[in-house]
Structure formats: C-alpha cells, structure tokens
Design a protein around this motif. Sequence first.
Motif, mmCIF file in Angstrom:
data_model
loop_
_atom_site.group_PDB
_atom_site.id
_atom_site.type_symbol
_atom_site.label_atom_id
_atom_site.label_comp_id
_atom_site.label_asym_id
_atom_site.label_seq_id
_atom_site.Cartn_x
_atom_site.Cartn_y
_atom_site.Cartn_z
ATOM 1 N N SER A 157 0.836 -1.200 0.000
ATOM 2 C CA SER A 157 0.000 0.000 0.000
ATOM 3 C C SER A 157 0.874 1.254 0.000
ATOM 4 O O SER A 157 2.080 1.201 0.249
ATOM 5 N N MET A 158 0.241 2.389 -0.262
ATOM 6 C CA MET A 158 0.938 3.674 -0.373
ATOM 7 C C MET A 158 1.514 4.155 0.961
ATOM 8 O O MET A 158 2.372 5.016 0.986
ATOM 9 N N ASP A 159 1.018 3.593 2.071
ATOM 10 C CA ASP A 159 1.447 4.134 3.365
ATOM 11 C C ASP A 159 2.640 3.384 3.963
ATOM 12 O O ASP A 159 2.994 3.566 5.113
ATOM 13 N N LYS A 160 3.284 2.519 3.159
ATOM 14 C CA LYS A 160 4.435 1.753 3.680
ATOM 15 C C LYS A 160 5.627 2.675 3.935
ATOM 16 O O LYS A 160 6.111 3.330 3.016
ATOM 17 N N PRO A 161 6.115 2.741 5.189
ATOM 18 C CA PRO A 161 7.323 3.547 5.434
ATOM 19 C C PRO A 161 8.584 2.762 5.062
ATOM 20 O O PRO A 161 8.518 1.554 4.838
ATOM 21 N N VAL A 162 9.727 3.423 5.005
ATOM 22 C CA VAL A 162 10.980 2.707 4.747
ATOM 23 C C VAL A 162 11.440 2.055 6.057
ATOM 24 O O VAL A 162 10.932 2.379 7.114
ATOM 25 N N PHE A 163 12.373 1.114 5.980
ATOM 26 C CA PHE A 163 13.013 0.610 7.202
ATOM 27 C C PHE A 163 14.511 0.604 6.997
ATOM 28 O O PHE A 163 14.999 0.369 5.892
ATOM 29 N N THR A 164 15.253 0.908 8.078
ATOM 30 C CA THR A 164 16.702 1.061 7.923
ATOM 31 C C THR A 164 17.467 -0.203 8.287
ATOM 32 O O THR A 164 18.548 -0.439 7.778
ATOM 33 N N ARG A 165 16.917 -0.990 9.202
ATOM 34 C CA ARG A 165 17.621 -2.205 9.641
ATOM 35 C C ARG A 165 16.632 -3.348 9.710
ATOM 36 O O ARG A 165 15.530 -3.157 10.217
ATOM 37 N N THR A 166 17.017 -4.501 9.275
ATOM 38 C CA THR A 166 16.172 -5.683 9.463
ATOM 39 C C THR A 166 16.899 -6.931 9.013
ATOM 40 O O THR A 166 17.891 -6.846 8.304
ATOM 41 N N ALA A 167 16.378 -8.054 9.429
ATOM 42 C CA ALA A 167 16.873 -9.316 8.888
ATOM 43 C C ALA A 167 16.164 -9.521 7.556
ATOM 44 O O ALA A 167 15.273 -8.777 7.206
ATOM 45 N N ILE A 168 16.563 -10.570 6.825
ATOM 46 C CA ILE A 168 15.914 -10.810 5.536
ATOM 47 C C ILE A 168 14.477 -11.288 5.750
ATOM 48 O O ILE A 168 14.172 -11.879 6.753
#
Length: 346
Positions: free
Chosen positions: A335-346
Amino acid sequence: MVEDKDKKNVYILAIESSCDDTSAAVMRGDTVLSNVTAGQSVHEQYGGVVPELASRAHEQNIVPVVDAALKKAGIEKEQLSAVAFTRGPGLMGSLLVGVSFAKGLAASLGIPMVEVNHLQGHILAHFIKEDGVEHHAPEFPFLCLMVSGGNSQIVKVSGYNEMEIIGQTIDDAAGEAIDKCAKIMGLGYPGGPIIDRLAREGNPQAYSFSKPHIQGFDYSFSGLKTSFLYTLRKFVAEDENYVEKHINDLAASFERAVVEVLMDKLYKASKALKIKRIALSGGVSANTALRNAYADYAKRYGWDIFIPKFGFTTDNAAMIGLVGYHKYLKGDFCSMDKPVFTRTAI
Ligand code: KG4
C-alpha cells in the motif's frame, strides 16, 4: 495469480536507492532489459558515505536514471505492470527518495507497487536472466554467502521467498572491515577494490592477524581490524614510511585473513546442513581472493558454486526487479502508506 501465457508481458520498473547508488531497471518477467546505475563520487573525499549528501545526490539522479532505463529498454511507462522498490534496509534519507519516487510514479500510472528487501535482492540476483546469455542459477535449497559493505550473512535459501539466516556478523561487515583497513592505510573509498588490486601483487602470508573465535556460524570482523591497526602502529612507530613500503603485503595478508574467516564458517555451515550448492552475493563477491577460494573449495569439496555477473553483485535495480517480479506473480503488492526501514533481517 498471473497466467503462464501472460508472464512474458509483465514489465516491472525497479528502483534501488538504499545507499549511494541510484539505480533503475526494467524487467520483462525475470529477464533484464535495462539496468542503469549512477554512482556518487562526492563521498570519496570523506572516506565513507555521508548520508545527507547521498540523499541529495539521489534526488538529482533519480529522474535521469529512470528515464535512461526506460529508453534503453525501449519501453513506454504506460506499458509498465508495476513499480518495485527497495524499502530497506539502508540509509533513511536515501531510501526515502526512491520510495517517494516509486509511490508517485505508481499512483500516476494507476499500477501496483511491490516492496523489496534489499538483501533478498542481493541473494536472488542469481536468477536474473539476460536475452541471449546462457543462464546458470542454483536449484533450491542452496546456501548463499552475502557479503557487502553493510552485511555478512550465511543464508539458507529454500525458495524465492523462503530464506533463513544461518549465521551473521555480530559487529562489522566484511566489506566494512576491508574499507576501514584501506582507510587506516590512507587509501581511498571504497577501499575494497583498491585492496583487491594491491593484494594481487603482495604476499598473503607476510603477516598474521589475530582471528575471531565466535561460536556457531556467526562472524566477527572488528577484532581483526583492531589487530591490523595495532600491527601497523607498531611498525609505523619504527619507520614512518612503513605502510608505503609494504602496502601490497599488508593488503594481501589482511585480505587473506578476511577470506579465511568467511570460508571457514561457510564450509562448516555447508557440512552441517549437507548442502553443496553454494552461492556468493553482495559487493565483496567481486574480490579476487574470495572468488579463488570459492573455486578452490569447489574442487576440494565438490561444491557447485554460483557467482553472479559483476554488474549484478554490487547494488543494482535489476536484483530488486527480479524479486519484484516473483512477488508480482503472487499478487504480493504493497500500500501507499508503507514507510521505509533502515535495519532488518531478511
Ligand atoms: O553490495 P555493495 O555494493 O553495497 C552494499 O554495501 O550494500 O558492497 C559494497 C562493498 C564495499 O565495502 C566495497 O569496498 C566492497 O563491497 N567491494 C570489494 C570489492 N569490490 C567492492 N571488496 C573487496 N574486493 C573487491 N574487489
């Protein structure tokens, strides 16, 4: 679900802007039609990526790069089926430029968006096809050593969307350690390709640096980097021109240590999981000594090895498009409201 007969008409525009490369690609199914990347030389003088400068450069580059990718592919934007983009991990400001552009374009064309994890992109880069080029991709399951400037992981890949981290670095990434070692010696950024070039002329056995002793399949590179720094300090105190005189041997010895650490855990993981299909991904996979070690292990232990073409190992949008295509087939849109993320596992 997309019918088989329609798969060849799926055109995905992919955008990658997680760090300091602005990249756009057009995919027809899993075949890359164009893959255009603009690098950012502005960071060289600082010895590392400056986040604020990176996002400003992405803003300048994104429109010409997307335009060039569409032109090179010979595709009008109205023909696109979806826009795939890197949602993370990466630098917040850099990601925001790509994600905002992707959202704007998808909304204006009325087509779906597909979010892609940057690390999955690196791992699945092996599946990118090119027209007229023979393709050699691993069958599932396989193990992938993912080594870049921000990550060092061993991943078990059981399907396009089925991945499990077997081991990962608990501190620095391998590429980061190599870049820092180059910085300590006063070399440019990124240091990886420079160390690679110097090491080819040096003796890898000239110096020994203390290696990490970490349980399981995890990595650690910060101790190795410190050992390198202390060794250098000792010699430079006796001769201020020491680095200059011994630079090839220093580069070769540090590179050997990094490669040995990487290969040792990979070998143990392969043995424990009984998997001999072994892939390599990420920017550090360009390294000559690491590639030679892969070839050597393949001979010694019967590994079937997979190393993507150079242009698909460093940050690029084609790998994002490949993952985007497989998610598109499953109707996995965002959806259009997805923010970015800076750190995560796969
Ligand atoms: O995957 P990548 O392009 O960017 C991310 O970090 O996501 O990887 C960049 C890293 C840098 O640390 C760079 O120094 C390293 O890959 N690298 C190399 C070589 N080419 C790039 N390291 C060793 N030898 C190389 N030939």
